[in-house]
Design an enzyme around this catalytic site. Sequence first.
Site, PDB file in Angstrom:
ATOM      1  N   LEU A  15       0.747  15.995 -26.172  1.00 55.52           N
ATOM      2  CA  LEU A  15      -0.466  15.633 -25.393  1.00 55.52           C
ATOM      3  C   LEU A  15       0.215  15.866 -23.743  1.00 55.52           C
ATOM      4  O   LEU A  15       1.494  15.402 -23.760  1.00 55.52           O
ATOM      5  CB  LEU A  15      -0.952  14.328 -25.279  1.00 55.52           C
ATOM      6  CG  LEU A  15      -1.698  13.997 -26.685  1.00 55.52           C
ATOM      7  CD1 LEU A  15      -2.047  12.421 -26.841  1.00 55.52           C
ATOM      8  CD2 LEU A  15      -2.928  14.576 -26.708  1.00 55.52           C
ATOM      9  N   ASP A  16      -0.673  16.199 -23.065  1.00 51.15           N
ATOM     10  CA  ASP A  16      -0.048  16.232 -21.399  1.00 51.15           C
ATOM     11  C   ASP A  16       0.367  14.971 -21.132  1.00 51.15           C
ATOM     12  O   ASP A  16       0.085  13.952 -21.497  1.00 51.15           O
ATOM     13  CB  ASP A  16      -1.060  16.588 -20.710  1.00 51.15           C
ATOM     14  CG  ASP A  16      -1.806  18.168 -20.716  1.00 51.15           C
ATOM     15  OD1 ASP A  16      -0.875  18.871 -21.426  1.00 51.15           O
ATOM     16  OD2 ASP A  16      -2.773  18.565 -20.352  1.00 51.15           O
ATOM     17  N   GLN A  17       1.604  14.873 -20.160  1.00 52.64           N
ATOM     18  CA  GLN A  17       1.926  13.784 -19.833  1.00 52.64           C
ATOM     19  C   GLN A  17       0.982  12.666 -19.278  1.00 52.64           C
ATOM     20  O   GLN A  17       0.883  11.207 -19.520  1.00 52.64           O
ATOM     21  CB  GLN A  17       2.828  14.017 -18.727  1.00 52.64           C
ATOM     22  CG  GLN A  17       3.844  12.652 -17.998  1.00 52.64           C
ATOM     23  CD  GLN A  17       4.845  13.074 -17.087  1.00 52.64           C
ATOM     24  OE1 GLN A  17       4.906  14.239 -16.814  1.00 52.64           O
ATOM     25  NE2 GLN A  17       5.597  11.914 -16.563  1.00 52.64           N
TER      26      GLN A  17
ATOM     27  N   THR B 123      -2.413  12.486 -20.191  1.00 56.60           N
ATOM     28  CA  THR B 123      -3.329  12.280 -21.079  1.00 56.60           C
ATOM     29  C   THR B 123      -2.931  11.270 -22.021  1.00 56.60           C
ATOM     30  O   THR B 123      -1.681  11.204 -22.560  1.00 56.60           O
ATOM     31  CB  THR B 123      -3.645  13.820 -21.959  1.00 56.60           C
ATOM     32  OG1 THR B 123      -4.033  14.568 -20.949  1.00 56.60           O
ATOM     33  CG2 THR B 123      -4.758  13.405 -22.853  1.00 56.60           C
TER      34      THR B 123
ATOM     35  N   HIS C 261      -3.825  22.787 -21.539  1.00 55.53           N
ATOM     36  CA  HIS C 261      -4.775  22.388 -20.492  1.00 55.53           C
ATOM     37  C   HIS C 261      -6.311  22.612 -20.718  1.00 55.53           C
ATOM     38  O   HIS C 261      -6.947  22.702 -19.686  1.00 55.53           O
ATOM     39  CB  HIS C 261      -4.263  22.997 -19.073  1.00 55.53           C
ATOM     40  CG  HIS C 261      -3.071  22.302 -18.405  1.00 55.53           C
ATOM     41  ND1 HIS C 261      -2.556  22.368 -17.096  1.00 55.53           N
ATOM     42  CD2 HIS C 261      -2.275  21.428 -19.247  1.00 55.53           C
ATOM     43  CE1 HIS C 261      -1.495  21.907 -17.074  1.00 55.53           C
ATOM     44  NE2 HIS C 261      -1.105  21.078 -18.279  1.00 55.53           N
TER      45      HIS C 261
END
Length: 596
Positions: A441-443, A445, A539
């Site tokens: 997961l994105d940082q 998110t 993204h």
Amino acid sequence: MVVLHKLSDFIDCKSIATNLSPSYYYEGRCPQTGELLRLPRTPISEAIAIGLMQYLARDDLYACEGKMYGVLLVELPTGEQRVLKAFSGLLNGSSVVEGWVPPIPGRNQVALEETRTLTLLEAIKQELITLKQLPERQQYQTLSQDFEQRLQVLSDRHRRSKQQRQEKRQLCYETLIEEALTAALEQLDEESRRDGIERRQLKRMREEALQPLKQLISVADARISELKKQRKELSSQLQAQMYAAYSLTNFSGQSISLQQLMLERFLPTGTGDCCAPKLLHYAATHHLKPLAMAEFWWGQSSTNGDKIQGEFYGACIERCQPLMGFLLSGSNLHLDKTLTKKNSGVRSQNSELNSVRVVEEPSFKVTNFDYRDKEGYSDSCILTSDFFSSIIYEDEWLVVVNKPPGLLSVPGRYRDRQDSVLYRLRHLLPNGKSLTPVHRLDQETSGILVLARDMQTYRQVSEQFQQRLVRKVYEAVLSGSIIPEQGVISLPLWGDPQNRPIQQVNWQYGKPSITRFKVIATEENKTRVEFIPLTGRTHQLRVHAADSRGLGVPILGDRLYGCIAVADRLHLHARELFFEHPQLRETLHLQVTTPF
């Protein structure tokens, strides 16, 4: 035409175990209620499918053409169980075959137009073949090669002559004077002019010989381009007509055309012709209750090698999966709402869904402790009970956490970027050193992140992600209002290597990315949205929300993609995850509360 078959036509009913868990679920959300509808692939349906495989194996005709086949176990109003069988596309050139479920209605309505279009397409195909095999093409190539060889020979001779003339000139300057020198040099110049004339004459001959052929080929190429354009237009026109005529019916009795149902900007060729939609449509229109389904590949392996004879497969992501929610509506196959209560690691008692585990945040806490690495660096500030309680599921194969926003999934390259989910768990858990994240997961998110305890489990779950068998549900708050209530975003994404980590829409280099969305609520000038990504690009949700060709409104707090509203975090949360436990062979439904 008889299409309802007895179970005994496929299996020995007495020898089939009925208490085994399903190995897969065909699923989709009801367009009206949003309920998750699930049709299992059970050991019985797989046994029926194997019986059908044995039938197909007895005829070499079925081995020539690889395709998907499917069986659907249904219950008649009388309570008796029967079997439907179907094939995708055409079987030996026919769409209607005795004993098999017929195609979805609609083809007959455009049969004349289809015949006319297919005749035109065949004529275009033959003309294209003729134009590509034009005799003048070979003549042009042969003559061109011949002249090239002659020019090469001439150039080699002229080069040697030029070198000899240069040597003679030098000698003349050394040995001759006045009139004799002038005459000798003029003779050498004349020889040079003759070589130039000879070269130009040969080139002129080449042009005169090749130009007529070149003109014919140019006309043929222009015609080829025109025919290809016509072919594309005819195919698109026929496809649009067929999808407008194809009418699907679900178990609620609702009928709708494929064109109305599919919200994507394009409809993949063959949508509606797969065996799963055929089976479910037929069962719905004949008041048959669906119990279990199984699909498999038979015949030659697919072109790209991703389909193997005798293997079971789930609903294809491009054509079948988008139809499942509608087709299963009214089938009473929804996920029991009692399963969504807090039930950490407890197996459901629902008889039809007894393999589903629904897991939410646990209520336990553990005591703090302090960890120091070999250099004495203390991590007591991060290795706390608060993070330990983020573990929402754990067994001997998997660990699943509810990742907070602002925390990396895995350590970065430098020391100040080591703090991450993986770093913390490796120091918190016994044998944590073997943990490997299955996805990321994105940082910024938050939400569900799955880690495997061993490489075999890692590979098995990773394969589910790669094959798009994992269902992911995200929740987000957009920084503005949007008009459509639901739909599908399909935009190709590309990461500019000069501008990392930003992703952008790029129709030339981008990879396909598809996201389903549905508005949950509107809050002042903000919109709460449910995202279901059908692909997993970097993204993806953030770009699909922010780009004007998507929703045109960035996610709240997403500075990277243009949000200027004040927010304390990125309002994007991985809320739910469905995948098959590789060892327990049961579906895990992981769910965490959205924290904003």
